[in-house]
Design a protein around this motif. Structure first.
Motif: not given
Ligand SMILES: [Zn+2]
Ligand SMILES: [Zn+2]
Length: 318
Positions: A81-87, A120-123
């Protein structure tokens, strides 16, 4: 060679091993596959996302194209869920090679040869990337336009956040007088392109070649030690490495050893952890050259003033 990386692994090789390793480190074999992806277009319009896993696009020689690897990371970022499917691949972040040097083609990657820098990241996602994408050695969170380090002694250090894996990488800078190997813990050090490092070294080379006989150099803002090491390569009888940023000095120690400079009886190098403005009160002798490579955008006049007290000539890198 007994250099251990902070991660506990054998990430640090000596100069000779590094130069051997890069011979074909990023070359593919005749069967390696370039997916010819458009980096700006959504990945889902180019491949069936369901087929992407750790073996997608992997050649039997064990390597994968950089774009395939970034595609794999993109899918994980979409699933989390960090990027959307159109990325597109562009949204993933900046890929940094674990051994950096100018490449004429997009590389094919071996396991643990890529460090990812992304805003755009988490652990949790970073951990998944390390576990599921074999090419990734480390994941750091940050903006590649940010300058990492310490502005001067009044300021807090600016650093990236290491989220997972190991962020130790090395740049190899080839010059007329030999190749320098410069290790950096990338979450703690400014990202510099090999081209920009090369240009700095050439400005230094042009000054050093004027010196006849023995000469002494101060690298007053040494970071990982690149310019001071080059001065030692070029035959300086003594180099003082100084930086207010102790993470830079840790790398300088490593890079002296990696490039096989050992302190000899004459004490051919010294290391200081000072604000450059305090150096004149600590060093009695006047050196031949003081190099200042400051943080971008700061007022350099106090640095130049101190440098003029320290040496007959000043090289200000802008
Ligand atoms: Zn390591
Ligand atoms: Zn192959």
């Amino acid at each position: 060679m007994g250099l251990k990386c902070e991660c506990g692994g054998d990430c640090i090789l000596n100069r000779r091993s590094l130069l051997e390793k890069i011979q074909d480190f990023y070359n593919g074999c005749k069967d390696c596959y370039n997916p010819h992806l458009n980096k700006r277009a959504p990945l889902r319009d180019q491949v069936d996302l369901k087929v992407i896993d750790r073996d997608w696009g992997k050649c039997r020689c064990g390597k994968r194209h950089l774009d395939t690897t970034m595609g794999h990371i993109l899918i994980i970022m979409i699933e989390e869920g960090i990027l959307d499917r159109k990325s597109s691949l562009r949204s993933v972040g900046t890929p940094l090679m674990s051994i950096g040097y100018p490449l004429s083609r997009t590389p094919f990657l071996s396991p643990k040869s890529l460090i990812l820098l992304s805003k755009n990241l988490d652990k949790k996602t970073a951990k998944r990337i390390i576990e599921e994408v074999p090419e990734v050695k480390g994941v750091i969170k940050g903006d590649p336009r940010m300058t990492v380090g310490v502005l001067d002694s009044k300021y807090e250090p600016i650093v990236y956040e290491k989220l997972a894996g190991c962020d130790m990488r090395c740049d190899i800078i080839k010059t007329q007088i030999g190749a320098l190997c410069i290790y950096k813990r990338q979450s703690r050090m400014h990202i510099e392109s090999p081209d920009s490092s090369y240009l700095k070294l050439m400005s230094l080379h042009n000054i050093l070649r004027k010196f006849k006989g023995s000469f002494k150099v101060i690298d007053a803002t040494c970071g990982p030690g690149t310019l001071g090491l080059f001065a030692l390569f070029a035959g300086a009888s003594k180099v003082i490495f100084n930086d207010i940023w102790n993470e830079g000095l840790k790398m300088t120690f490593i890079n002296l050893e990696v490039n096989q400079f050992k302190k000899d009886k004459r004490g051919n190098f010294e290391i200081y952890n000072e604000d450059i403005r305090d150096l004149p009160s600590l060093i009695d002798e006047k050196y031949d050259l003081c190099i200042v490579d400051p943080f971008p955008g700061i007022d350099v006049s106090p640095f130049v003033k101190a440098s003029k007290k320290l040496a007959k000539e000043v090289l200000l890198i802008c």
